[in-house]
Structure formats: C-alpha cells, structure tokens
Scaffold this motif. Sequence first.
Motif, PDB file in Angstrom:
ATOM      1  N   LEU A  99     -16.045  18.308 -19.246  1.00 11.39           N
ATOM      2  CA  LEU A  99     -15.671  18.846 -17.936  1.00 11.39           C
ATOM      3  C   LEU A  99     -16.665  19.927 -17.509  1.00 11.39           C
ATOM      4  N   ALA A 100     -16.975  20.835 -18.438  1.00 12.25           N
ATOM      5  CA  ALA A 100     -17.888  21.936 -18.104  1.00 12.25           C
ATOM      6  C   ALA A 100     -19.264  21.400 -17.714  1.00 12.25           C
ATOM      7  N   SER A 101     -19.806  20.466 -18.508  1.00 11.24           N
ATOM      8  CA  SER A 101     -21.156  19.993 -18.189  1.00 11.24           C
ATOM      9  C   SER A 101     -21.130  19.165 -16.905  1.00 11.24           C
ATOM     10  N   SER A 102     -20.012  18.476 -16.630  1.00 11.84           N
ATOM     11  CA  SER A 102     -19.925  17.705 -15.388  1.00 11.84           C
ATOM     12  C   SER A 102     -19.867  18.623 -14.175  1.00 11.84           C
ATOM     13  N   LEU A 103     -19.143  19.749 -14.305  1.00 11.78           N
ATOM     14  CA  LEU A 103     -19.078  20.687 -13.181  1.00 11.78           C
ATOM     15  C   LEU A 103     -20.469  21.251 -12.898  1.00 11.78           C
ATOM     16  N   LEU A 104     -21.198  21.567 -13.974  1.00 10.07           N
ATOM     17  CA  LEU A 104     -22.546  22.113 -13.786  1.00 10.07           C
ATOM     18  C   LEU A 104     -23.467  21.071 -13.139  1.00 10.07           C
ATOM     19  N   PHE A 105     -23.521  19.864 -13.749  1.00 14.24           N
ATOM     20  CA  PHE A 105     -24.489  18.886 -13.245  1.00 14.24           C
ATOM     21  C   PHE A 105     -24.040  18.251 -11.935  1.00 14.24           C
ATOM     22  N   GLY A 106     -22.701  18.150 -11.728  1.00 13.16           N
ATOM     23  CA  GLY A 106     -22.222  17.712 -10.420  1.00 13.16           C
ATOM     24  C   GLY A 106     -22.731  18.659  -9.349  1.00 13.16           C
ATOM     25  N   GLY A 107     -22.672  19.956  -9.657  1.00 12.68           N
ATOM     26  CA  GLY A 107     -23.165  20.965  -8.733  1.00 12.68           C
ATOM     27  C   GLY A 107     -24.655  20.821  -8.494  1.00 12.68           C
ATOM     28  N   ARG A 138     -26.546  18.333  -8.858  1.00 15.46           N
ATOM     29  CA  ARG A 138     -26.931  17.095  -8.177  1.00 15.46           C
ATOM     30  C   ARG A 138     -26.567  17.134  -6.701  1.00 15.46           C
ATOM     31  N   ALA A 139     -25.461  17.843  -6.395  1.00 17.05           N
ATOM     32  CA  ALA A 139     -25.140  18.007  -4.977  1.00 17.05           C
ATOM     33  C   ALA A 139     -26.171  18.924  -4.324  1.00 17.05           C
ATOM     34  N   GLY A 140     -26.579  19.974  -5.072  1.00 13.17           N
ATOM     35  CA  GLY A 140     -27.542  20.919  -4.535  1.00 13.17           C
ATOM     36  C   GLY A 140     -28.947  20.344  -4.453  1.00 13.17           C
ATOM     37  N   GLY A 141     -29.192  19.290  -5.218  1.00 14.05           N
ATOM     38  CA  GLY A 141     -30.534  18.710  -5.265  1.00 14.05           C
ATOM     39  C   GLY A 141     -31.047  18.273  -3.907  1.00 14.05           C
ATOM     40  N   THR A 142     -30.134  17.853  -3.029  1.00 13.93           N
ATOM     41  CA  THR A 142     -30.579  17.394  -1.703  1.00 13.93           C
ATOM     42  C   THR A 142     -31.302  18.507  -0.946  1.00 13.93           C
ATOM     43  N   ARG A 143     -30.938  19.761  -1.242  1.00 16.56           N
ATOM     44  CA  ARG A 143     -31.575  20.878  -0.535  1.00 16.56           C
ATOM     45  C   ARG A 143     -33.016  21.107  -0.996  1.00 16.56           C
ATOM     46  N   MET A 144     -33.394  20.507  -2.141  1.00 16.06           N
ATOM     47  CA  MET A 144     -34.760  20.708  -2.635  1.00 16.06           C
ATOM     48  C   MET A 144     -35.768  19.885  -1.853  1.00 16.06           C
ATOM     49  N   LEU A 199     -36.529  20.001   1.097  1.00 13.33           N
ATOM     50  CA  LEU A 199     -37.313  20.870   1.982  1.00 13.33           C
ATOM     51  C   LEU A 199     -38.556  21.411   1.292  1.00 13.33           C
ATOM     52  N   PHE A 200     -38.519  21.446  -0.038  1.00 16.93           N
ATOM     53  CA  PHE A 200     -39.647  22.000  -0.774  1.00 16.93           C
ATOM     54  C   PHE A 200     -40.475  20.889  -1.425  1.00 16.93           C
ATOM     55  N   GLY A 201     -40.321  19.680  -0.912  1.00 20.73           N
ATOM     56  CA  GLY A 201     -41.128  18.577  -1.417  1.00 20.73           C
ATOM     57  C   GLY A 201     -40.709  18.094  -2.789  1.00 20.73           C
ATOM     58  N   VAL A 202     -39.482  18.377  -3.177  1.00 28.72           N
ATOM     59  CA  VAL A 202     -38.990  17.893  -4.466  1.00 28.72           C
ATOM     60  C   VAL A 202     -37.931  16.840  -4.171  1.00 28.72           C
ATOM     61  N   HIS A 203     -38.062  15.661  -4.800  1.00 23.52           N
ATOM     62  CA  HIS A 203     -37.122  14.594  -4.484  1.00 23.52           C
ATOM     63  C   HIS A 203     -35.703  14.978  -4.877  1.00 23.52           C
ATOM     64  N   LYS A 204     -34.732  14.472  -4.117  1.00 20.02           N
ATOM     65  CA  LYS A 204     -33.349  14.891  -4.349  1.00 20.02           C
ATOM     66  C   LYS A 204     -32.808  14.433  -5.699  1.00 20.02           C
ATOM     67  N   SER A 205     -33.529  13.499  -6.338  1.00 20.48           N
ATOM     68  CA  SER A 205     -33.074  13.055  -7.655  1.00 20.48           C
ATOM     69  C   SER A 205     -33.545  14.002  -8.756  1.00 20.48           C
ATOM     70  N   PHE A 206     -34.185  15.097  -8.380  1.00 18.74           N
ATOM     71  CA  PHE A 206     -34.730  16.006  -9.390  1.00 18.74           C
ATOM     72  C   PHE A 206     -33.697  16.477 -10.413  1.00 18.74           C
ATOM     73  N   PRO A 207     -32.464  16.837  -9.979  1.00 15.66           N
ATOM     74  CA  PRO A 207     -31.469  17.253 -10.980  1.00 15.66           C
ATOM     75  C   PRO A 207     -31.204  16.179 -12.034  1.00 15.66           C
ATOM     76  N   GLU A 208     -31.435  14.903 -11.689  1.00 19.87           N
ATOM     77  CA  GLU A 208     -31.254  13.861 -12.701  1.00 19.87           C
ATOM     78  C   GLU A 208     -32.289  14.003 -13.806  1.00 19.87           C
ATOM     79  N   LEU A 209     -33.481  14.494 -13.421  1.00 17.14           N
ATOM     80  CA  LEU A 209     -34.514  14.742 -14.426  1.00 17.14           C
ATOM     81  C   LEU A 209     -34.083  15.887 -15.343  1.00 17.14           C
ATOM     82  N   ILE A 210     -33.527  16.949 -14.732  1.00 19.84           N
ATOM     83  CA  ILE A 210     -33.023  18.073 -15.530  1.00 19.84           C
ATOM     84  C   ILE A 210     -31.968  17.566 -16.510  1.00 19.84           C
ATOM     85  N   GLN A 211     -31.080  16.712 -15.991  1.00 20.23           N
ATOM     86  CA  GLN A 211     -29.993  16.173 -16.803  1.00 20.23           C
ATOM     87  C   GLN A 211     -30.521  15.295 -17.941  1.00 20.23           C
TER      88      GLN A 211
END
Lengths: 294, 366
Positions: free
Chosen positions: B309-317, B319-325, B327-339
Amino acid sequence: MLLALLQSVLDAAPALVFAAVGATLSERAGVVNVGVEGMMRAGAFAAAAAALVMPTPLGVLVGVAAGALVAALHATLCIHARSDQVVSGMAINLVLLALGQFLLEAAFSSPSGTPPIEQLPKWLGHSPLTWLAVVLPFVVHGAVMRTPWGLRLRAVGEKPQAVAAMGVRVTRLRFGAVVLSGGLAGLGGAQLSTAVLDRFENHMPAGLGFMAVAAMVFGRWSPLGAAGAALFFAFGNALRISLASSAPGLLEVVPKGFLLALPYALTLVVLALQPRGASRAPAALGQPYDPELR
Amino acid sequence: MRETLRAALPSVASIVTSLLVCFVAVAVLRGGLEVALDAFLAMTWGAFGDFPKFFDGASSAVLLRPLGESATKAALLTLTGLSVAVAFRVGLFNIGAQGQLVVGALAAAVVGAAVELPAVAHLTLSLLAAAGAGALYALGPALLKRYRGVHEVISTIMLNWVAVSLVENWLVTGPLRAVTSGDNSIAGTAQIHDSAALPRLVGDVSRLNAGILLAVLAAVVLWLWLSRFTGGFEWRAIGANPAAAEASGMNVGRSFVSAMLVSGALAGLAGAVLILGTEQRYPATIGAPYGFDGIAMALIGNGHPLGVLASSLLFGGLRAGGTRMQLFGVHKSFPELIQGLALLLVAARLVWLKLSAKVLPPKGGA
C-alpha cells in the motif's frame, strides 16, 4: 502464395530464433531468463541509435553488446547478489521498457521512434542475419551437446556442486552463459530495427521476447528444439498476416485473436499433457549457486 | 520496531537511490541541475497537491485534482501489487496478474453494461464478477502446478498472452464490440450503466473514485489475515519452507490453490476498478502493463500488504505527477523508469541486507 509466405518467414523468424536459442543457453546453465524481452529491446534500440552515426553492420554489433550488457546486469544480480532470477528478469523488462521511452524522448525528441537508418544490405534477397539464423541453431546445438564446454554448461544447470568438485568455476561459467544469451537476444532485437524495419520503434519488441521464452519451453530447452519452435511460431504469425490480406473471409470464421493466442496455448497444452516429472527443465534452474551446499 | 525498520530498509534505500540516479539522468540529458530540480518539483506538486499555488490563494482544487489522480493510480497499483504479494507469500510467483486483470476488466465491463439493477447491487455484482473471473483465470496455473508440476511462471506468462489476444483481438473488436447508432461502431465494449460505476468521492473537482477505498480495505484485510489467522500463518509457513510445512501436517497443495484464487481475484478487482472507476467501458486496448507494475509494487513493498500500500501510494503519486514533467522535456513515463530502477535495486536484497547489518546490527551483536 506459399513462396511468399516462406519469404516472409525468412524475414520475421530470425529475431525469434536468436532470442529463443539464446534463452536456452542461460537456462541450461541454470539461470532463468525472463528478461529476454528487455534484452531484445536494448539490442533493437542500441543498434538503431548506433547505425545513425556508423555503418549499420557495426550498429548491429553495438546492439549485440547492449543485449550482453543488460544480461551482465542480470547475471550479476542472479549469480553474485543471489537475487530471485524471475524478479531480476522482470525488473530488467520494466526498466528497459521505460528507459527506451525516456531515451527516445531525450535523444531524438520523439515518443514513437528513431529517425530512419540505412537497412542492412541484402544477400540473396534477405538480410545476412537471416542466413545466420539458419546456421546458428546448429552451431549452438553442437556446442552445447557435443563439446566439453557444453557438457559443463549443462552440468552446471543440473548439479552445480558436482561441477564445482571437478574444479570448474560455476559462477564464471554461468555468467558467461547469461551474457551470451543476452548477446543473442540483443542480436534478435537488432534484427528487428535494422533488417525487418529501418528504425527503432517504441513498441519493439512487442512481446517477441516472451514468445522466445515460450519457444524455448516448447522446444524442451534444446537449442535446435527452441529454434524449431521459433520457426513454427513465426510461420503461424506469417500465415495470419498473409491470410488477413489474401483471404479476409477466413478471419471471419477463425478470429485473429485465436491465431495470436495459439503459440501460447499450444505451449500450455504441451506442458499440461506431459507426464509429471518428465519436464526437461534443468534441475538446478532458478536456484542460486551456494558453494556451501553439497 | 527495529525489525520492521530493518525489513523496510532495502526498499527505502532502493527508492532513494533510484530517485537520485534518475535525477542525475535528467540533469545530464536535459541541461543542468536547475532543470532537473524544476522537473522533480513539478512532479511532486503534480503528485501530492500543488501546495505553493494553494498558499498563494488558489482554490483547493489545486490540491484535490492531483491527489485524486494519484489515488486513482495508486488504487490500481495496490490491488495488482497485493495480487502478486499474496501469491508470493505461499512461494508462488504470479506473473499472470496482467491476464487476470484483463479478464476481470472484461467481466466488469460486460456485467456493468448488460445487466440492469439498482445502484448498490449492480456495482457489487460487477465487482464480484470481475473478482470471480480473475480467480478462475488464476485457477488454471494453480491446478497445473498442483497436479502436473508445471511451473507457475511459465504458465502465467502464457496465459497473459492468451488473455490479451483473445480479449483485445477478438472479443472487444468482435462479438462484444459496441454498436452505436446506425452502422458506426467503435472498438471496445458498450458504456457501463451509471449504477455500476464506482462513485466519485469529491464531486466534479477530481476523478477520485471509491476504488482507492476498496484498495485500502483489501490491504488491511489481507494484512489481518496474514498476521492474525491460522490460515494466513499456514500460507506464510508454506512460503518460508514448503517441505517443513508439509511435514507439520499443512496441506501445501490446497494452500497453493486458495492463495492463487485470492491472487487472481485481487487482480480481477484491479481490472474492475479500472473499468468501473475510470474507463467506463472496456476500451480497444488496456495498453499499460498494470500486472507487471503489480510485481514491482509487491517486491518494493517487501510482500507485506501495508508495504505494498505504501509503495503504491508513493508511485501512484509519482506517476500522476509525471505528466507535469512534460513541460521540462521529460516524457510522462519517466516515473516508470524510477519505479523499474527501484525494483531492480530491491532485487539485490541480499546486498542491502548485508549493508543494513552494518548500519543496524541485529540485537545481541552482529
């Protein structure tokens, strides 16, 4: 019609053949490789990216190296850090899936693919890799089944402690097998981006890595068997694609989804029907080598 | 407490390392630390609420909308993560969460669209149908393992592709395809009735739906089952050492089957949450590898329901926030790379445990 079908198999099959034959090497040495998909992706990307700045054949070698490099990571995790081999393989798939997307965006500012490259030259109407794929399964099969190295490789996947007692370095042998496996997966990926298409596309390898694992199981962990299964699966794919254009009426009766599911369903049926205990999977498959055990 | 800390250390260390590596990657490839810092801040505000804007006097929507997106993603990650984790506890590796999710999603979409019932009953029936379909789909590998000795990793990989091929290349484009007015038909099944939809929690401000409540409930129930009930204890004993469990009279084969049924049901529920919560129908393709994300969540959460649950709350967050990246030329799937990187690092558990033995020596000396 049949000739055209065979021609398209010659183009589509090599990637699957390389990856499936490679997978047998790693697994015969006792290291599970479900990371083939990721290794193929690394090879496909690296080969296309390299071919933008160097001749395409050299790019293919870069692709092989990329697959081998990813496999070296898998080997380090499995052999030295004694990680769960399935976990490591799946982690590699997930990392490469995201990394490919990230690098496409970062290096080429395109979410869908690299710019086009010059394809590999054709020999007798097909890429040289096609002809390599015809020869390679026999070479690998011979090496695994008929040479001292192959005997050790197989022994290390069955009873590593016994091999260690003979004075062979188990970890080094396994490491080498996994890296070779990754190199072949990388070659398969490179074939996709330099011979089948003329660029890396973000969906690559679109599940071919998992199909290679299925082919390995279907071929009962023998290099020739895996190559045969890969050919069979590739033939099925080619048949489906050619039917879609030549006999669309047939696809009304037998939906495309059935044909797509067939290789996996067949592999399952074979596994379900074989008598218990008749599995040809190497005995030490998936178990980290512990020199303390005897 | 000390033991809990030691158990969580590899995961926390992996996540932190992965974040650092990815930060450096953005800095190198996107021109400087400042850009990387801005991108990561944008991701954080996009994940957990845009607090700077809120304190500048913006409405609470700048907090609720990102949090709603995060919770929606976290619900899916939690359910698939629990699915993988529960099988893991008895020593089975369920790679098939993806396939089980696909059949669960289809069942929810079909029941949601084809049946007409009062609101609560319809939603319940749709959820049950999805859980049942997922469980049934996981039964195959469990029986193959129990009676034919077929390794579940192989059988679940095969079944993933069978499910995706049959559902997305046949049912959804063929027999179950929605036919709208006249001859215009769209790929995907018909829209579900409102009575089957998961209710929205905060009105129109955000897409936040009751799926996250379901996910939290599942995590808590599973945690209680594993830590307080005999059956849960048996599962853990079998996962730790099947031979010893068998010798002490536990029925290993039966536990394999029951744990796989629960695992499949959870993955099926994840499919239901996707359809009844966000998609409202089975689309032409589900696209994302949710089931594989579940593997990441299960392992980063160390197989513990609350850890998942804890790791899902973190990575869910993230990944939702990834779309905001973007603007800085980073693809929105970037959090998947972190994950993915975090998962890879967690895989090297032994290395972390050796390290943590130095940092936090076990009681009674090292």
